[in-house]
Design an enzyme around this catalytic site. Structure first.
Site, PDB file in Angstrom:
ATOM      1  N   GLY A  22     -29.751 -26.470 -10.457  1.00  0.00           N
ATOM      2  CA  GLY A  22     -30.765 -25.609  -9.849  1.00  0.00           C
ATOM      3  C   GLY A  22     -31.720 -26.417  -8.986  1.00  0.00           C
ATOM      4  N   ASN A  24     -32.094 -26.539  -5.943  1.00  0.00           N
ATOM      5  CA  ASN A  24     -32.452 -25.948  -4.645  1.00  0.00           C
ATOM      6  C   ASN A  24     -33.765 -25.185  -4.680  1.00  0.00           C
ATOM      7  OD1 ASN A  24     -30.622 -23.988  -6.169  1.00  0.00           O
ATOM      8  ND2 ASN A  24     -31.614 -22.660  -4.687  1.00  0.00           N
ATOM      9  N   GLY A  26     -37.771 -24.203  -6.787  1.00  0.00           N
ATOM     10  CA  GLY A  26     -38.794 -24.363  -7.818  1.00  0.00           C
ATOM     11  C   GLY A  26     -38.861 -25.753  -8.425  1.00  0.00           C
ATOM     12  N   GLY A  28     -36.575 -27.482 -10.029  1.00  0.00           N
ATOM     13  CA  GLY A  28     -35.420 -28.343  -9.766  1.00  0.00           C
ATOM     14  C   GLY A  28     -35.571 -29.044  -8.421  1.00  0.00           C
ATOM     15  N   SER A 151     -38.961 -24.118 -22.545  1.00  0.00           N
ATOM     16  CA  SER A 151     -40.112 -23.299 -22.167  1.00  0.00           C
ATOM     17  C   SER A 151     -40.969 -23.064 -23.404  1.00  0.00           C
ATOM     18  CB  SER A 151     -39.619 -21.947 -21.641  1.00  0.00           C
ATOM     19  OG  SER A 151     -40.680 -21.015 -21.614  1.00  0.00           O
ATOM     20  N   TYR A 176     -34.337 -14.282 -23.638  1.00  0.00           N
ATOM     21  CA  TYR A 176     -34.798 -15.493 -22.924  1.00  0.00           C
ATOM     22  C   TYR A 176     -35.316 -16.516 -23.932  1.00  0.00           C
ATOM     23  CZ  TYR A 176     -37.460 -18.543 -19.769  1.00  0.00           C
ATOM     24  OH  TYR A 176     -37.949 -19.645 -19.078  1.00  0.00           O
TER      25      TYR A 176
HETATM   26  N1  LIG Z   1     -41.641 -21.559 -13.696  1.00  0.00           N
HETATM   27  C1  LIG Z   1     -42.110 -21.535 -14.921  1.00  0.00           C
HETATM   28  O1  LIG Z   1     -43.307 -21.236 -15.150  1.00  0.00           O
HETATM   29  C2  LIG Z   1     -41.233 -21.885 -16.063  1.00  0.00           C
HETATM   30  C3  LIG Z   1     -41.776 -21.827 -17.358  1.00  0.00           C
HETATM   31  C4  LIG Z   1     -40.998 -22.221 -18.436  1.00  0.00           C
HETATM   32  C5  LIG Z   1     -39.691 -22.672 -18.232  1.00  0.00           C
HETATM   33  N2  LIG Z   1     -39.171 -22.675 -16.968  1.00  0.00           N
HETATM   34  C6  LIG Z   1     -37.780 -23.155 -16.817  1.00  0.00           C
HETATM   35  O2  LIG Z   1     -37.683 -23.971 -15.679  1.00  0.00           O
HETATM   36  C7  LIG Z   1     -36.337 -23.966 -15.193  1.00  0.00           C
HETATM   37  C8  LIG Z   1     -36.342 -23.866 -13.682  1.00  0.00           C
HETATM   38  O3  LIG Z   1     -36.858 -22.608 -13.293  1.00  0.00           O
HETATM   39  P1  LIG Z   1     -37.820 -22.405 -12.033  1.00  0.00           P
HETATM   40  O4  LIG Z   1     -39.116 -21.948 -12.564  1.00  0.00           O
HETATM   41  O5  LIG Z   1     -37.750 -23.560 -11.127  1.00  0.00           O
HETATM   42  O6  LIG Z   1     -37.123 -21.118 -11.376  1.00  0.00           O
HETATM   43  P2  LIG Z   1     -36.389 -20.874  -9.984  1.00  0.00           P
HETATM   44  O7  LIG Z   1     -37.249 -21.280  -8.849  1.00  0.00           O
HETATM   45  O8  LIG Z   1     -35.915 -19.474 -10.049  1.00  0.00           O
HETATM   46  O9  LIG Z   1     -35.176 -21.878 -10.081  1.00  0.00           O
HETATM   47  C9  LIG Z   1     -34.104 -21.633 -10.958  1.00  0.00           C
HETATM   48  C10 LIG Z   1     -32.902 -22.381 -10.445  1.00  0.00           C
HETATM   49  O10 LIG Z   1     -31.810 -22.115 -11.326  1.00  0.00           O
HETATM   50  C11 LIG Z   1     -30.700 -21.746 -10.514  1.00  0.00           C
HETATM   51  N3  LIG Z   1     -29.734 -20.928 -11.221  1.00  0.00           N
HETATM   52  C12 LIG Z   1     -29.913 -19.731 -11.810  1.00  0.00           C
HETATM   53  N4  LIG Z   1     -28.745 -19.292 -12.300  1.00  0.00           N
HETATM   54  C13 LIG Z   1     -27.816 -20.227 -12.018  1.00  0.00           C
HETATM   55  C14 LIG Z   1     -26.432 -20.346 -12.237  1.00  0.00           C
HETATM   56  N5  LIG Z   1     -25.729 -19.376 -12.823  1.00  0.00           N
HETATM   57  N6  LIG Z   1     -25.790 -21.464 -11.815  1.00  0.00           N
HETATM   58  C15 LIG Z   1     -26.471 -22.444 -11.194  1.00  0.00           C
HETATM   59  N7  LIG Z   1     -27.777 -22.381 -10.932  1.00  0.00           N
HETATM   60  C16 LIG Z   1     -28.446 -21.275 -11.339  1.00  0.00           C
HETATM   61  C17 LIG Z   1     -31.337 -20.981  -9.360  1.00  0.00           C
HETATM   62  O11 LIG Z   1     -30.413 -20.845  -8.297  1.00  0.00           O
HETATM   63  P3  LIG Z   1     -30.693 -19.760  -7.114  1.00  0.00           P
HETATM   64  O12 LIG Z   1     -31.780 -20.337  -6.265  1.00  0.00           O
HETATM   65  O13 LIG Z   1     -29.376 -19.680  -6.450  1.00  0.00           O
HETATM   66  O14 LIG Z   1     -31.129 -18.483  -7.790  1.00  0.00           O
HETATM   67  C18 LIG Z   1     -32.475 -21.920  -9.043  1.00  0.00           C
HETATM   68  O15 LIG Z   1     -32.019 -23.026  -8.323  1.00  0.00           O
HETATM   69  C19 LIG Z   1     -35.649 -22.820 -15.923  1.00  0.00           C
HETATM   70  O16 LIG Z   1     -34.801 -23.364 -16.919  1.00  0.00           O
HETATM   71  C20 LIG Z   1     -36.776 -22.048 -16.572  1.00  0.00           C
HETATM   72  O17 LIG Z   1     -36.398 -21.428 -17.767  1.00  0.00           O
HETATM   73  C21 LIG Z   1     -39.918 -22.297 -15.895  1.00  0.00           C
END
Ligand SMILES: NC(=O)c1ccc[n+]([C@@H]2O[C@H](COP(=O)([O-])OP(=O)(O)OC[C@H]3O[C@@H](n4cnc5c(N)ncnc54)[C@H](OP(=O)(O)O)[C@@H]3O)[C@@H](O)[C@H]2O)c1
Length: 312
Positions: A22, A24, A26, A28, A151, A176
């Site tokens: 991931g 690409n 947020g 990641g 999380s 989740y």
């Molecule tokens: N943001 C927060 O406040 C928060 C809080 C607690 C935990 N987290 C954790 O942080 C991690 C990253 O999330 P984020 O906040 O950065 O969200 P995000 O911006 O939505 O990024 C999520 C990433 O995961 C990818 N992804 C989703 N499904 C996938 C799949 N089937 N195969 C490959 N890649 C996939 C998405 O790809 P696409 O771009 O193609 O959709 C995107 O690159 C997650 O594990 C989330 O549970 C986030």
């Protein structure tokens, strides 16, 4: 640990190879940026080639000297995970850091290509399979690390071993939370198994607190709720920290010299929502050795991936 550790404190990573799932979007994307800026070669593993290309341009601009590549990976498909691992291992005999970051949150009921509930399938089972398949490369790199992004939602998590996929009743938030609890149980069981074998592998976990990314609006968008999307976006603007700040606990776990297997890092501010990274504690259920072992066995059965280097 420095009191206000930042991406500037990431040590020199020249010669290190890192994979960020991931990468690409947020957290990641910011994790990949932090690693590349300190000289690592970075592979972002992404499901959408168009979004991967945009991210690559962005990353190459902010770290022009680094080698950065994208490879296709859909964690919601075991075939895609196997294809990724095969292609990766053909190119790279060793891997220093695997950041299991990609995730989905609170989706309406969906299934992966293999019939797993989407959140458990993507967030845990996909990363379980990926890690197992990449294990030979991790073990070929001295001091390799695996970082699983969990999380604070894990605190509400319960492993429903009698109905892991929610077939008898699906609720998106508990699903989740279960998947994020699974990330921590997997961290501890992999750490335990690696240590029992005397393997040079550090396995840690991180969480970003509350960071503004694409995660929050994905669920209301899928449910067709324009109001829900607006509320989530407003929440992000008012209360969330930046994605770059949210990526710091993962960067710390992936690179800081004092990280021990089993460590968990999150923001040090108010109820772990914001701030610079610090060691944090998961709930006791996340350290339950029986649940960790049981999840491991179920995950092996479901994915067909066995970590043969770790023994039984
Ligand atoms: N943001 C927060 O406040 C928060 C809080 C607690 C935990 N987290 C954790 O942080 C991690 C990253 O999330 P984020 O906040 O950065 O969200 P995000 O911006 O939505 O990024 C999520 C990433 O995961 C990818 N992804 C989703 N499904 C996938 C799949 N089937 N195969 C490959 N890649 C996939 C998405 O790809 P696409 O771009 O193609 O959709 C995107 O690159 C997650 O594990 C989330 O549970 C986030």
């Amino acid at each position: 640990m420095a009191e206000r550790w930042t991406a500037e404190d990431v040590p020199d990573l020249t010669g290190r190879l890192c994979v960020v799932t991931g990468g690409n979007s947020g957290l990641g994307l910011e994790t990949a940026r932090g690693l590349a800026r300190r000289g690592a070669t970075v592979v972002i593993a992404c499901r959408d080639p168009g979004r991967a290309r945009v991210a690559l341009d962005d990353l190459r601009e902010s770290a022009p000297a680094a080698e950065i590549d994208a490879m296709p990976l859909d964690l919601a498909s075991l075939a895609s995970i196997r294809a990724f691992a095969e292609a990766f291992l053909a190119r790279h005999p060793r891997l220093d850091v695997l950041c299991n970051n990609a995730g989905v949150m609170a989706l309406p009921y969906r299934e992966t290509a293999d019939g797993f509930e989407m959140q458990l399938g993507t967030n845990h089972l996909g990363h379980f399979a990926l890690t197992g398949l990449l294990l030979p490369a991790l073990l070929a790199a001295p001091g390799a690390r695996v970082v699983n992004v969990s999380s604070s939602a894990h605190r509400a998590g319960r492993m429903r071993f009698d109905d892991l996929h929610g077939k008898r009743g699906y609720r998106k938030w508990p699903a989740y939370a279960q998947s994020k609890l699974a990330n921590l149980l997997f961290t501890h069981e992999l750490a335990r198994r690696a240590a029992a074998r005397g393997l040079d592998l550090t396995v840690a976990a991180s969480h970003p607190g509350y960071a503004a990314t694409n995660l929050q609006a994905a669920s209301p968008r899928m449910s067709g709720s324009a109001l829900g999307v607006r509320i989530m976006e407003l929440g992000n603007r008012l209360f969330a920290q930046s994605a770059a700040m949210g990526a710091l606990p993962t960067l710390y776990a992936a690179t800081a010299p004092d990280v021990q297997s089993g460590d968990y890092f999150g923001p040090g501010g108010f109820i772990e929502l914001w701030g610079h990274p610090t060691r944090v504690q998961p709930i006791r259920r996340a350290r339950d050795p029986e649940a960790a072992e049981r999840l491991w066995r179920v995950s092996e059965e479901l994915t067909g991936v066995r970590f043969s280097a770790l023994g039984a």
